[in-house]
Design a protein around this motif. Sequence first.
Motif, mmCIF file in Angstrom:
data_model
loop_
_atom_site.group_PDB
_atom_site.id
_atom_site.type_symbol
_atom_site.label_atom_id
_atom_site.label_comp_id
_atom_site.label_asym_id
_atom_site.label_seq_id
_atom_site.Cartn_x
_atom_site.Cartn_y
_atom_site.Cartn_z
ATOM 1 N N LEU A 109 6.737 -4.507 -15.009
ATOM 2 C CA LEU A 109 5.880 -4.380 -13.926
ATOM 3 C C LEU A 109 5.892 -2.953 -13.341
ATOM 4 C CD1 LEU A 109 7.616 -7.699 -12.346
ATOM 5 C CD2 LEU A 109 5.472 -7.769 -13.480
ATOM 6 N N THR A 110 4.431 -2.474 -13.556
ATOM 7 C CA THR A 110 4.590 -1.139 -13.157
ATOM 8 C C THR A 110 2.981 -1.136 -12.737
ATOM 9 O OG1 THR A 110 5.912 -0.204 -14.543
ATOM 10 C CG2 THR A 110 4.492 1.428 -13.420
ATOM 11 N N ALA A 111 2.527 -0.383 -11.380
ATOM 12 C CA ALA A 111 1.282 -0.142 -10.892
ATOM 13 C C ALA A 111 1.220 0.979 -10.438
ATOM 14 C CB ALA A 111 0.737 -1.521 -10.157
ATOM 15 N N MET A 112 0.087 1.488 -10.106
ATOM 16 C CA MET A 112 -0.185 2.568 -9.428
ATOM 17 C C MET A 112 -0.471 2.175 -8.048
ATOM 18 S SD MET A 112 -2.543 5.791 -10.720
ATOM 19 C CE MET A 112 -4.086 4.948 -10.569
ATOM 20 N N ALA A 113 -0.014 3.199 -6.867
ATOM 21 C CA ALA A 113 -0.161 2.923 -5.599
ATOM 22 C C ALA A 113 -1.681 2.511 -5.372
ATOM 23 C CB ALA A 113 0.333 4.120 -4.666
ATOM 24 N N GLY A 114 -1.725 1.124 -4.695
ATOM 25 C CA GLY A 114 -3.267 0.838 -4.290
ATOM 26 C C GLY A 114 -3.579 -0.011 -5.305
ATOM 27 N N GLU A 115 -3.040 -0.242 -6.508
ATOM 28 C CA GLU A 115 -3.771 -0.843 -7.397
ATOM 29 C C GLU A 115 -2.994 -2.360 -7.858
ATOM 30 O OE1 GLU A 115 -6.406 0.036 -9.216
ATOM 31 O OE2 GLU A 115 -6.478 2.199 -8.009
ATOM 32 N N ALA A 116 -3.559 -3.370 -8.266
ATOM 33 C CA ALA A 116 -3.118 -4.419 -8.801
ATOM 34 C C ALA A 116 -2.195 -4.303 -9.872
ATOM 35 C CB ALA A 116 -4.154 -5.517 -8.858
ATOM 36 N N GLN A 141 -0.031 -6.746 -5.472
ATOM 37 C CA GLN A 141 -0.871 -5.817 -5.223
ATOM 38 C C GLN A 141 0.064 -4.735 -4.340
ATOM 39 O OE1 GLN A 141 -4.307 -5.531 -5.422
ATOM 40 N NE2 GLN A 141 -3.952 -3.437 -4.317
ATOM 41 N N ALA A 142 -0.083 -3.569 -5.233
ATOM 42 C CA ALA A 142 0.797 -2.401 -4.710
ATOM 43 C C ALA A 142 0.090 -1.815 -3.381
ATOM 44 C CB ALA A 142 0.701 -1.293 -5.757
ATOM 45 N N GLY A 143 1.034 -1.450 -2.513
ATOM 46 C CA GLY A 143 0.536 -0.720 -1.457
ATOM 47 C C GLY A 143 0.464 0.824 -1.626
ATOM 48 N N ASP A 144 0.737 1.457 -0.468
ATOM 49 C CA ASP A 144 0.666 3.208 -0.745
ATOM 50 C C ASP A 144 2.258 3.455 -0.792
ATOM 51 O OD1 ASP A 144 -2.025 3.448 -0.448
ATOM 52 O OD2 ASP A 144 -1.861 3.402 2.018
ATOM 53 N N ALA A 145 3.257 2.626 -0.421
ATOM 54 C CA ALA A 145 4.537 3.244 -0.911
ATOM 55 C C ALA A 145 4.865 3.240 -2.309
ATOM 56 C CB ALA A 145 5.482 2.219 0.259
ATOM 57 N N ASP A 194 5.563 -1.881 0.498
ATOM 58 C CA ASP A 194 4.543 -2.463 1.251
ATOM 59 C C ASP A 194 3.758 -3.408 0.177
ATOM 60 O OD1 ASP A 194 3.504 -0.392 -0.005
ATOM 61 O OD2 ASP A 194 2.547 0.344 1.558
ATOM 62 N N THR A 195 4.397 -3.519 -1.132
ATOM 63 C CA THR A 195 3.793 -4.381 -1.953
ATOM 64 C C THR A 195 3.797 -5.838 -1.581
ATOM 65 O OG1 THR A 195 4.311 -2.950 -3.947
ATOM 66 C CG2 THR A 195 3.864 -5.086 -4.441
ATOM 67 N N THR A 196 2.556 -6.565 -1.862
ATOM 68 C CA THR A 196 2.468 -7.810 -1.331
ATOM 69 C C THR A 196 1.890 -8.859 -2.609
ATOM 70 O OG1 THR A 196 0.414 -7.568 -0.545
ATOM 71 C CG2 THR A 196 2.029 -7.292 1.138
ATOM 72 N N PHE A 197 2.146 -10.184 -2.593
ATOM 73 C CA PHE A 197 1.245 -10.956 -3.301
ATOM 74 C C PHE A 197 -0.055 -10.870 -2.862
ATOM 75 C CE2 PHE A 197 5.529 -12.998 -3.790
ATOM 76 C CZ PHE A 197 5.672 -12.656 -5.342
ATOM 77 N N ASN A 198 -0.965 -11.216 -3.921
ATOM 78 C CA ASN A 198 -2.573 -11.370 -3.730
ATOM 79 C C ASN A 198 -2.678 -12.212 -2.093
ATOM 80 O OD1 ASN A 198 -5.334 -11.158 -3.698
ATOM 81 N ND2 ASN A 198 -5.391 -12.821 -5.302
#
Length: 574
Positions: A344-351, A408-412, A382-386
Amino acid sequence: MAAQFGRRLRKGAMNTTVAAVAVAALAASQGPGLVTDDSGRQSTTGTQPSADGPAEDSATGNSPYYTDLPPLESPTPSTSADPAGATDVSGDSAAGIPATVLDAYKQAAAELRSAKPGCNLPWQLLAAIGKVESGQARGGKVDANGTTIGRILGPQLNGNGFANISDTDNGAYDGDARYDRAVGPMQFIPSTWAWAGRDGNGDGRKDPNNVYDAALAAGHYLCRFGWDLSDRNDLDRAILSYNNSTEYLNTVLSWLDYYRKGTHEVPDGTGDLPDNRSDNRDDPPGGTSPSTPPAQVPGGGTKPPEPEEPGSGGPTTPPPKPPTPPQTPTDTVDHLEHAGSAELTAMAGEAFGERISARAETEAGKGVGKVRIRFTIVGVTDTTFNGGEKVAVIVTGTSGVAVAPALQAGDATGDFTVRATVVGRTIPGVAYSASVTPRAADSLARTGDAALTCPAGGEFENQVQVKATYKGAVADGVAATATLIKSADDPTANDKGPYFKDADGKAVRTLTDLKTDADGLLTLPKLYADDTAGTYLLRLTTTGGAVLTVELTVTEPASPSPSPDTPASPSPSA
């Protein structure tokens, strides 16, 4: 007043039946989508979602609710209008909502307009649900902070005429350590409140007995999954998720329509009380009416009934043992397993590209369906679920697998954990590691092709602007560095040639903490030249590995031409 109204309906049953026939005929003439009940009241139904989900997968556990419907007559508006969209109808008692309760609904809807503007939650929907669930907190019997005076509890969900939901909170909210009960003015079951609860009055607590907390929690609950409540299908889904009954849906929609036509506030404790419940019993087995709280004991909990004194006329008959409740699917779960979730990896701001899944299994390893799995995001992130939630409860399918909503990744940036547990059981959960990486770009390009030239000691006329992309898409918020380097092979900062200026006007040749804007653009500050002519290089790099090298030219200063007024030197012959 509600009781009087109910008596008037019963006394006038024949007249009501005639009126119902007339209204039904009128409804039929007004086109599809209108449903008329036995009393002639209308509601719009639209396309109905399936109502076959388990009782545990609802806010209330499908507890009983009040079935009283609004009057046939619409509220009579006065000349004053409520700024939130309701008309003052101070002459109609059925439209009156206790002042504190009404304030809680409006505050919750206002916060949802900011937190989830796409949900379009009307406060009248919260009022309609509050009416059906608890009669607006038993007519507004709340204290100054909005907490109900005495707890409002539904019956035991013990499988005896109701759903079978074993205790999930050790009696903390409902005073019952054996079975769950719906709690408070919005009738949340403890297992749902555990993740849906909110602090609506800012006192640092999440109390289902507080109307501000409960109203805000209900608003977030209705707005999850990205539902847009201005869309009829989403509205139906949201209401059915609260209590999975088509009759409940139509009752709430009737009050929603009624409150939209006009309401007014009445003093706390003076609101109309409903008469009729969906279980058609004044005292359901195993619990109390939502309008009658059990006896309270110091420190919380409820007072058990006093045992009967044994008679003096002979041996007493021992009380019968309570029936053993049937085993639920949740009772058969032995453990949870990972169900093929990838890294589970995502870039900040991306799903996140992958979704978390867990499998509920028996001791023999067989998947168990219809089990509620709670997924909780744990850690500083600050990641959340959709939909913006940190917790999601999903029911397993026939194979025993529950798939969490997309993350959904946040900015952190950084690492965090998602934990899956079985609702209603204390068996160990399973954890999933996840990581959010900084925003990145894989390509940089200048937005113009003008030559970057400057005479020694001057300033460059054109500023350098670049655009960053990642896999062909705009890369916004990407960190970048600009350095005036010594050579293509030596990326260290130069000590001569072009330079930037800092806030004090001093020369600097490296700029950090740069970021691309929402369009992926980055415009560098003005460049200046010292007195050293030559060709120089400006190198830009970004997170993700994008690199761009720009050539800068500093020319010799122009030689001054002789003035026309300067006399010519005399010739040697002269």
